[in-house]
Motif scaffolding. Sequence first.
Motif, PDB file in Angstrom:
ATOM      1  N   MET A   1       0.880  -1.166   0.026  1.00  0.00           N
ATOM      2  CA  MET A   1       0.052   0.103   0.078  1.00  0.00           C
ATOM      3  C   MET A   1       0.773   1.396   0.137  1.00  0.00           C
ATOM      4  O   MET A   1       1.813   1.435   0.637  1.00  0.00           O
ATOM      5  CB  MET A   1      -1.035  -0.023   1.148  1.00  0.00           C
ATOM      6  N   THR A   2       0.584   2.023  -0.793  1.00  0.00           N
ATOM      7  CA  THR A   2       1.258   3.236  -0.986  1.00  0.00           C
ATOM      8  C   THR A   2       0.785   4.437  -0.013  1.00  0.00           C
ATOM      9  O   THR A   2      -0.598   4.595   0.187  1.00  0.00           O
ATOM     10  CB  THR A   2       1.334   4.008  -2.435  1.00  0.00           C
ATOM     11  N   GLU A   3       1.627   5.210   0.808  1.00  0.00           N
ATOM     12  CA  GLU A   3       1.038   6.310   1.364  1.00  0.00           C
ATOM     13  C   GLU A   3       1.004   7.626   0.473  1.00  0.00           C
ATOM     14  O   GLU A   3       1.715   7.914  -0.301  1.00  0.00           O
ATOM     15  CB  GLU A   3       2.289   6.653   2.436  1.00  0.00           C
ATOM     16  N   THR A   4      -0.262   8.375   0.862  1.00  0.00           N
ATOM     17  CA  THR A   4      -0.391   9.641   0.308  1.00  0.00           C
ATOM     18  C   THR A   4       0.358  10.610   0.574  1.00  0.00           C
ATOM     19  O   THR A   4       0.768  10.609   2.097  1.00  0.00           O
ATOM     20  CB  THR A   4      -1.946   9.877   0.850  1.00  0.00           C
ATOM     21  N   GLY A   5       0.987  11.240  -0.125  1.00  0.00           N
ATOM     22  CA  GLY A   5       2.186  12.399   0.169  1.00  0.00           C
ATOM     23  C   GLY A   5       1.209  13.562   0.792  1.00  0.00           C
ATOM     24  O   GLY A   5       0.057  13.834   0.596  1.00  0.00           O
ATOM     25  N   ALA A   6       2.118  14.428   1.342  1.00  0.00           N
ATOM     26  CA  ALA A   6       1.508  15.578   1.816  1.00  0.00           C
ATOM     27  C   ALA A   6       1.192  16.729   0.521  1.00  0.00           C
ATOM     28  O   ALA A   6       1.721  16.368  -0.541  1.00  0.00           O
ATOM     29  CB  ALA A   6       2.828  16.396   2.398  1.00  0.00           C
ATOM     30  N   THR A   7       0.355  17.532   0.737  1.00  0.00           N
ATOM     31  CA  THR A   7      -0.377  18.115  -0.331  1.00  0.00           C
ATOM     32  C   THR A   7      -0.628  19.663   0.479  1.00  0.00           C
ATOM     33  O   THR A   7      -0.599  19.880   1.547  1.00  0.00           O
ATOM     34  CB  THR A   7      -1.578  17.664  -0.949  1.00  0.00           C
ATOM     35  N   GLY A   8      -1.519  20.312  -0.520  1.00  0.00           N
ATOM     36  CA  GLY A   8      -1.966  21.580  -0.173  1.00  0.00           C
ATOM     37  C   GLY A   8      -3.408  22.071  -0.741  1.00  0.00           C
ATOM     38  O   GLY A   8      -3.594  21.530  -1.973  1.00  0.00           O
ATOM     39  N   TYR A   9      -4.108  22.515   0.012  1.00  0.00           N
ATOM     40  CA  TYR A   9      -5.278  22.982  -0.216  1.00  0.00           C
ATOM     41  C   TYR A   9      -5.446  24.255  -0.207  1.00  0.00           C
ATOM     42  O   TYR A   9      -5.615  25.073   0.726  1.00  0.00           O
ATOM     43  CB  TYR A   9      -6.617  22.401   0.630  1.00  0.00           C
ATOM     44  N   ASP A  10      -5.391  25.108  -1.438  1.00  0.00           N
ATOM     45  CA  ASP A  10      -5.486  26.421  -1.642  1.00  0.00           C
ATOM     46  C   ASP A  10      -6.630  27.077  -2.230  1.00  0.00           C
ATOM     47  O   ASP A  10      -7.066  26.365  -3.170  1.00  0.00           O
ATOM     48  CB  ASP A  10      -4.351  26.848  -2.558  1.00  0.00           C
TER      49      ASP A  10
ATOM     50  N   PHE B   1     -12.569  25.339  12.742  1.00  0.00           N
ATOM     51  CA  PHE B   1     -12.853  24.590  11.680  1.00  0.00           C
ATOM     52  C   PHE B   1     -11.908  23.450  11.097  1.00  0.00           C
ATOM     53  O   PHE B   1     -12.316  22.499  11.015  1.00  0.00           O
ATOM     54  CB  PHE B   1     -13.201  25.427  10.433  1.00  0.00           C
ATOM     55  N   LEU B   2     -10.732  24.065  11.117  1.00  0.00           N
ATOM     56  CA  LEU B   2      -9.664  23.216  10.706  1.00  0.00           C
ATOM     57  C   LEU B   2      -9.302  22.046  11.828  1.00  0.00           C
ATOM     58  O   LEU B   2      -9.170  20.595  11.428  1.00  0.00           O
ATOM     59  CB  LEU B   2      -8.126  23.937  10.526  1.00  0.00           C
ATOM     60  N   LEU B   3      -9.346  22.171  12.926  1.00  0.00           N
ATOM     61  CA  LEU B   3      -9.624  21.286  14.011  1.00  0.00           C
ATOM     62  C   LEU B   3     -10.496  20.126  13.967  1.00  0.00           C
ATOM     63  O   LEU B   3     -10.171  18.887  13.856  1.00  0.00           O
ATOM     64  CB  LEU B   3      -9.432  21.846  15.390  1.00  0.00           C
ATOM     65  N   ASP B   4     -11.617  20.823  13.901  1.00  0.00           N
ATOM     66  CA  ASP B   4     -12.821  19.947  13.301  1.00  0.00           C
ATOM     67  C   ASP B   4     -12.932  19.054  12.129  1.00  0.00           C
ATOM     68  O   ASP B   4     -12.973  17.967  11.899  1.00  0.00           O
ATOM     69  CB  ASP B   4     -14.160  20.646  13.652  1.00  0.00           C
ATOM     70  N   CYS B   5     -12.343  19.778  11.112  1.00  0.00           N
ATOM     71  CA  CYS B   5     -12.414  19.065   9.735  1.00  0.00           C
ATOM     72  C   CYS B   5     -11.494  17.942   9.881  1.00  0.00           C
ATOM     73  O   CYS B   5     -11.616  16.864   9.148  1.00  0.00           O
ATOM     74  CB  CYS B   5     -12.119  20.202   8.776  1.00  0.00           C
ATOM     75  N   PHE B   6     -10.120  18.429  10.164  1.00  0.00           N
ATOM     76  CA  PHE B   6      -9.151  17.222  10.227  1.00  0.00           C
ATOM     77  C   PHE B   6      -9.096  16.317  11.199  1.00  0.00           C
ATOM     78  O   PHE B   6      -8.186  15.273  11.274  1.00  0.00           O
ATOM     79  CB  PHE B   6      -7.827  18.036   9.501  1.00  0.00           C
ATOM     80  N   GLN B   7      -9.807  16.565  12.228  1.00  0.00           N
ATOM     81  CA  GLN B   7      -9.821  16.027  13.465  1.00  0.00           C
ATOM     82  C   GLN B   7      -8.555  15.825  14.014  1.00  0.00           C
ATOM     83  O   GLN B   7      -7.937  14.627  14.150  1.00  0.00           O
ATOM     84  CB  GLN B   7     -10.395  14.323  13.094  1.00  0.00           C
ATOM     85  N   ILE B   8      -7.781  17.007  14.258  1.00  0.00           N
ATOM     86  CA  ILE B   8      -6.427  16.939  14.731  1.00  0.00           C
ATOM     87  C   ILE B   8      -6.293  17.816  16.170  1.00  0.00           C
ATOM     88  O   ILE B   8      -7.585  18.479  16.451  1.00  0.00           O
ATOM     89  CB  ILE B   8      -5.430  17.421  13.989  1.00  0.00           C
TER      90      ILE B   8
ATOM     91  N   ALA C   1      -5.110  14.165   4.198  1.00  0.00           N
ATOM     92  CA  ALA C   1      -5.594  14.160   2.729  1.00  0.00           C
ATOM     93  C   ALA C   1      -6.345  12.934   2.692  1.00  0.00           C
ATOM     94  O   ALA C   1      -7.413  12.829   1.986  1.00  0.00           O
ATOM     95  CB  ALA C   1      -4.732  14.307   1.713  1.00  0.00           C
ATOM     96  N   ASP C   2      -5.852  11.799   3.373  1.00  0.00           N
ATOM     97  CA  ASP C   2      -7.048  10.621   3.129  1.00  0.00           C
ATOM     98  C   ASP C   2      -8.196  10.680   3.899  1.00  0.00           C
ATOM     99  O   ASP C   2      -9.036  10.305   3.608  1.00  0.00           O
ATOM    100  CB  ASP C   2      -5.905   9.535   3.682  1.00  0.00           C
ATOM    101  N   ARG C   3      -8.208  11.461   5.071  1.00  0.00           N
ATOM    102  CA  ARG C   3      -9.306  11.596   5.706  1.00  0.00           C
ATOM    103  C   ARG C   3     -10.176  12.757   5.043  1.00  0.00           C
ATOM    104  O   ARG C   3     -11.441  12.642   5.142  1.00  0.00           O
ATOM    105  CB  ARG C   3      -8.886  12.360   7.093  1.00  0.00           C
ATOM    106  N   VAL C   4      -9.779  13.817   4.310  1.00  0.00           N
ATOM    107  CA  VAL C   4     -10.721  14.709   3.789  1.00  0.00           C
ATOM    108  C   VAL C   4      -9.956  15.134   2.512  1.00  0.00           C
ATOM    109  O   VAL C   4      -8.898  15.771   2.538  1.00  0.00           O
ATOM    110  CB  VAL C   4     -10.747  16.047   4.854  1.00  0.00           C
ATOM    111  N   GLY C   5     -10.626  14.618   1.444  1.00  0.00           N
ATOM    112  CA  GLY C   5     -10.016  15.020   0.164  1.00  0.00           C
ATOM    113  C   GLY C   5     -10.380  16.745  -0.183  1.00  0.00           C
ATOM    114  O   GLY C   5     -11.125  17.505   0.728  1.00  0.00           O
ATOM    115  N   ARG C   6      -9.635  17.389  -1.225  1.00  0.00           N
ATOM    116  CA  ARG C   6      -9.838  18.606  -1.715  1.00  0.00           C
ATOM    117  C   ARG C   6     -11.211  18.927  -1.819  1.00  0.00           C
ATOM    118  O   ARG C   6     -11.626  19.791  -1.357  1.00  0.00           O
ATOM    119  CB  ARG C   6      -8.941  18.832  -3.020  1.00  0.00           C
ATOM    120  N   ARG C   7     -12.098  18.347  -2.671  1.00  0.00           N
ATOM    121  CA  ARG C   7     -13.637  18.459  -2.809  1.00  0.00           C
ATOM    122  C   ARG C   7     -14.323  18.634  -1.424  1.00  0.00           C
ATOM    123  O   ARG C   7     -15.087  19.516  -1.507  1.00  0.00           O
ATOM    124  CB  ARG C   7     -14.034  17.497  -3.922  1.00  0.00           C
ATOM    125  N   GLU C   8     -14.032  17.617  -0.653  1.00  0.00           N
ATOM    126  CA  GLU C   8     -14.818  17.534   0.485  1.00  0.00           C
ATOM    127  C   GLU C   8     -14.449  18.712   1.519  1.00  0.00           C
ATOM    128  O   GLU C   8     -15.014  19.263   2.226  1.00  0.00           O
ATOM    129  CB  GLU C   8     -14.367  16.025   1.133  1.00  0.00           C
TER     130      GLU C   8
END
Length: 161
Positions: free
Chosen positions: A1-10, A25-32, A84-91
Motif C-alpha cells: 500500500m502506498t502512502e499519500t503524500g503531503a499536499t496543499g489545499y489552496d 474549523f480546521l481542527l474539526d475538519c481534519f480531526q487533529i 488528505a486521506d481523511r478529507v479530500g480537496r473537494r470534501e
Amino acid sequence: MTETGATGYDGLLSRLVPEIELRTFLLDCFQISEHELFVSHEDRVAEGLRGIPQEVVFAAFCTYQQVSGHFAMSLSVGIEGRLADRVGRREFAERITARFDAYMLYGDTEPPGVWTVTLADGTHQLAAMDEEDDRILLYSATAPVPGLPEVRVSEELWQWR
C-alpha cells in the motif's frame, strides 16, 4: 500500500473568516489536536513561529490573507498525507463553504484558466476569473453564482472537463 503524500489545499473564499473560527474549523475538519495545527495571517508567520523549535512539524499549516473583488480571503493549507486521506480537496471545499455560508474557488484537475467553484449548498461548477489591480473577479461560470449577477453564465466551460 502506498502512502499519500503531503499536499496543499489552496483557495479563495467569499467570506472573511476570523482566525479563531478558521482554527476551530480546521481542527474539526481534519480531526487533529491543537498542537498539530498552525494558523497565521500570511504577514505574521515568522512572529507566530517565534519560540517554536525548528524541528516541530505541524500536521496542518495554514496561512491566509485578505483579498478584494469577488473574494474576501485567500487561504493556503498544507497538510500531511494522512489528513488528505481523511478529507479530500473537494470534501474540504464542501465543508468550508457549508460551515461559513460562502463560496470557494480552487484548482484541482481543471485545465489552465478554469477553476472549480463550490457553493455553500455543496454544488460545484466551473468558472473563469481575472485579477485586475489586486482585485480577483469571476467573469464566467457554468451556472449563476449567488450574489454575483454580473458573472456571465457560459455552458462552454463544461467542454474543458
